[in-house]
Design a protein around this motif. Structure first.
Motif, PDB file in Angstrom:
ATOM      1  N   LYS A  97       0.847  -1.204   0.000  1.00 56.36           N
ATOM      2  CA  LYS A  97       0.000   0.000   0.000  1.00 56.36           C
ATOM      3  C   LYS A  97       0.874   1.243   0.000  1.00 56.36           C
ATOM      4  N   SER A  98       1.961   1.220   0.759  1.00 53.28           N
ATOM      5  CA  SER A  98       2.894   2.342   0.799  1.00 53.28           C
ATOM      6  C   SER A  98       3.547   2.546  -0.566  1.00 53.28           C
ATOM      7  N   ALA A  99       3.978   1.465  -1.198  1.00 51.02           N
ATOM      8  CA  ALA A  99       4.580   1.560  -2.532  1.00 51.02           C
ATOM      9  C   ALA A  99       3.572   2.110  -3.531  1.00 51.02           C
ATOM     10  N   GLU A 100       2.338   1.642  -3.444  1.00 53.53           N
ATOM     11  CA  GLU A 100       1.297   2.122  -4.344  1.00 53.53           C
ATOM     12  C   GLU A 100       1.062   3.627  -4.154  1.00 53.53           C
ATOM     13  N   HIS A 101       1.007   4.074  -2.909  1.00 52.06           N
ATOM     14  CA  HIS A 101       0.809   5.489  -2.606  1.00 52.06           C
ATOM     15  C   HIS A 101       1.977   6.333  -3.138  1.00 52.06           C
ATOM     16  N   THR A 102       3.192   5.860  -2.936  1.00 51.64           N
ATOM     17  CA  THR A 102       4.379   6.583  -3.409  1.00 51.64           C
ATOM     18  C   THR A 102       4.373   6.677  -4.935  1.00 51.64           C
TER      19      THR A 102
ATOM     20  N   ALA B 162       1.811   9.213  -6.092  1.00 51.08           N
ATOM     21  CA  ALA B 162       2.285  10.582  -5.877  1.00 51.08           C
ATOM     22  C   ALA B 162       3.229  11.016  -6.993  1.00 51.08           C
ATOM     23  N   ALA B 163       3.897  10.050  -7.617  1.00 47.48           N
ATOM     24  CA  ALA B 163       4.818  10.344  -8.715  1.00 47.48           C
ATOM     25  C   ALA B 163       4.141  10.209 -10.083  1.00 47.48           C
ATOM     26  N   GLY B 164       2.831   9.930 -10.071  1.00 47.38           N
ATOM     27  CA  GLY B 164       2.093   9.794 -11.322  1.00 47.38           C
ATOM     28  C   GLY B 164       2.197   8.424 -11.966  1.00 47.38           C
ATOM     29  N   ALA B 165       2.552   7.419 -11.190  1.00 50.35           N
ATOM     30  CA  ALA B 165       2.697   6.052 -11.714  1.00 50.35           C
ATOM     31  C   ALA B 165       1.757   5.110 -10.973  1.00 50.35           C
TER      32      ALA B 165
ATOM     33  N   LEU C 265       1.136   0.664  -9.866  1.00 53.08           N
ATOM     34  CA  LEU C 265       1.827  -0.602  -9.625  1.00 53.08           C
ATOM     35  C   LEU C 265       2.133  -1.324 -10.933  1.00 53.08           C
ATOM     36  N   THR C 266       1.286  -1.167 -11.931  1.00 56.62           N
ATOM     37  CA  THR C 266       1.516  -1.818 -13.226  1.00 56.62           C
ATOM     38  C   THR C 266       2.680  -1.190 -13.990  1.00 56.62           C
ATOM     39  N   ASP C 267       3.191  -0.067 -13.515  1.00 50.68           N
ATOM     40  CA  ASP C 267       4.350   0.575 -14.138  1.00 50.68           C
ATOM     41  C   ASP C 267       5.680   0.068 -13.578  1.00 50.68           C
ATOM     42  N   ILE C 268       5.640  -0.825 -12.600  1.00 41.81           N
ATOM     43  CA  ILE C 268       6.869  -1.342 -12.002  1.00 41.81           C
ATOM     44  C   ILE C 268       7.644  -2.164 -13.036  1.00 41.81           C
ATOM     45  N   LEU C 269       8.913  -1.813 -13.197  1.00 40.78           N
ATOM     46  CA  LEU C 269       9.802  -2.536 -14.102  1.00 40.78           C
ATOM     47  C   LEU C 269      10.709  -3.498 -13.348  1.00 40.78           C
ATOM     48  N   GLU C 270      11.066  -3.139 -12.122  1.00 42.58           N
ATOM     49  CA  GLU C 270      11.992  -3.952 -11.335  1.00 42.58           C
ATOM     50  C   GLU C 270      11.613  -3.891  -9.856  1.00 42.58           C
ATOM     51  N   LEU C 271      11.709  -5.016  -9.198  1.00 41.90           N
ATOM     52  CA  LEU C 271      11.417  -5.132  -7.765  1.00 41.90           C
ATOM     53  C   LEU C 271      12.588  -5.815  -7.087  1.00 41.90           C
ATOM     54  N   THR C 272      13.077  -5.210  -6.025  1.00 42.65           N
ATOM     55  CA  THR C 272      14.077  -5.862  -5.173  1.00 42.65           C
ATOM     56  C   THR C 272      13.491  -5.897  -3.766  1.00 42.65           C
ATOM     57  N   SER C 273      13.466  -7.070  -3.165  1.00 40.31           N
ATOM     58  CA  SER C 273      12.966  -7.186  -1.794  1.00 40.31           C
ATOM     59  C   SER C 273      14.090  -7.713  -0.908  1.00 40.31           C
ATOM     60  N   TYR C 274      14.139  -7.170   0.299  1.00 39.86           N
ATOM     61  CA  TYR C 274      15.158  -7.519   1.295  1.00 39.86           C
ATOM     62  C   TYR C 274      14.438  -8.141   2.481  1.00 39.86           C
TER      63      TYR C 274
ATOM     64  N   PRO D 163      14.320  -2.025  13.305  1.00 36.65           N
ATOM     65  CA  PRO D 163      14.341  -3.337  13.951  1.00 36.65           C
ATOM     66  C   PRO D 163      13.121  -4.250  13.769  1.00 36.65           C
ATOM     67  N   LYS D 164      11.914  -3.756  13.626  1.00 37.44           N
ATOM     68  CA  LYS D 164      10.738  -4.633  13.627  1.00 37.44           C
ATOM     69  C   LYS D 164      10.368  -5.240  12.270  1.00 37.44           C
ATOM     70  N   PRO D 165      10.426  -4.511  11.157  1.00 43.07           N
ATOM     71  CA  PRO D 165       9.984  -5.100   9.884  1.00 43.07           C
ATOM     72  C   PRO D 165      10.798  -6.319   9.489  1.00 43.07           C
ATOM     73  N   ARG D 166      10.144  -7.235   8.787  1.00 44.98           N
ATOM     74  CA  ARG D 166      10.817  -8.445   8.322  1.00 44.98           C
ATOM     75  C   ARG D 166      11.200  -8.335   6.852  1.00 44.98           C
ATOM     76  N   ALA D 167      10.681  -7.314   6.166  1.00 46.56           N
ATOM     77  CA  ALA D 167      10.996  -7.146   4.747  1.00 46.56           C
ATOM     78  C   ALA D 167      10.948  -5.672   4.378  1.00 46.56           C
ATOM     79  N   GLU D 168      11.689  -5.370   3.329  1.00 43.05           N
ATOM     80  CA  GLU D 168      11.694  -4.021   2.763  1.00 43.05           C
ATOM     81  C   GLU D 168      11.676  -4.207   1.253  1.00 43.05           C
ATOM     82  N   ILE D 169      10.943  -3.336   0.548  1.00 46.20           N
ATOM     83  CA  ILE D 169      10.887  -3.471  -0.902  1.00 46.20           C
ATOM     84  C   ILE D 169      11.379  -2.182  -1.556  1.00 46.20           C
ATOM     85  N   ARG D 170      11.960  -2.352  -2.732  1.00 50.21           N
ATOM     86  CA  ARG D 170      12.399  -1.221  -3.556  1.00 50.21           C
ATOM     87  C   ARG D 170      11.910  -1.507  -4.963  1.00 50.21           C
ATOM     88  N   VAL D 171      11.239  -0.528  -5.562  1.00 50.90           N
ATOM     89  CA  VAL D 171      10.752  -0.705  -6.924  1.00 50.90           C
ATOM     90  C   VAL D 171      11.276   0.400  -7.819  1.00 50.90           C
ATOM     91  N   THR D 172      11.426   0.064  -9.077  1.00 51.95           N
ATOM     92  CA  THR D 172      11.745   1.029 -10.123  1.00 51.95           C
ATOM     93  C   THR D 172      10.584   0.966 -11.111  1.00 51.95           C
TER      94      THR D 172
END
Length: 76
Positions: A4-9, A12-15, A17-26, A63-72
Motif C-alpha cells: 500500500k505504501s509503494a502504491e501510494h508513493t 504521488a509520482a504519477g505512476a 503498480l503496473t508501471d513497475i519494471l523492477e522489484l528488489t525485496s530484502y 528493527p521490527k519489519p521483516r521485509a523491505e521493498i524497492r521498486v523502479t
C-alpha cells in the motif's frame, strides 16, 4: 502495509503498480517468509511481469519489519 505504501508513493509520482519494471525485496528470514511474501505480492502485482530479486539479510536498519521493498517504475 508495504505494498500500500509503494502504491501510494507511485501514485504521488504519477505512476501505478503496473508501471513497475523492477522489484528488489530484502528479507530477514528469507526462507521462512518468502512464500507468504510472494502470495501477498501477487495480490498487488500481476502481468506483465517485472524483473525481480529477493535478498536475505541478517537484519534491517529498522528493527521490527521483516521485509523491505524497492521498486523502479517507468513514467506513465
Amino acid at each position: 502495509a508495504a505494498w500500500k505504501s509503494a502504491e501510494h508513493t507511485l501514485q504521488a509520482a504519477g505512476a501505478k503498480l503496473t508501471d513497475i519494471l523492477e522489484l528488489t525485496s530484502y528479507h530477514v528470514g528469507l526462507q521462512d517468509d518468502i512464500a507468504t511474501f510472494v502470495d501477498i505480492k501477487d495480490e498487488f502485482l500481476f502481468g506483465p511481469y517485472h524483473a525481480g530479486s529477493a535478498i536475505g539479510l541478517m537484519e534491517l536498519a529498522v528493527p521490527k519489519p521483516r521485509a523491505e521493498i524497492r521498486v523502479t517504475a517507468r513514467d506513465s
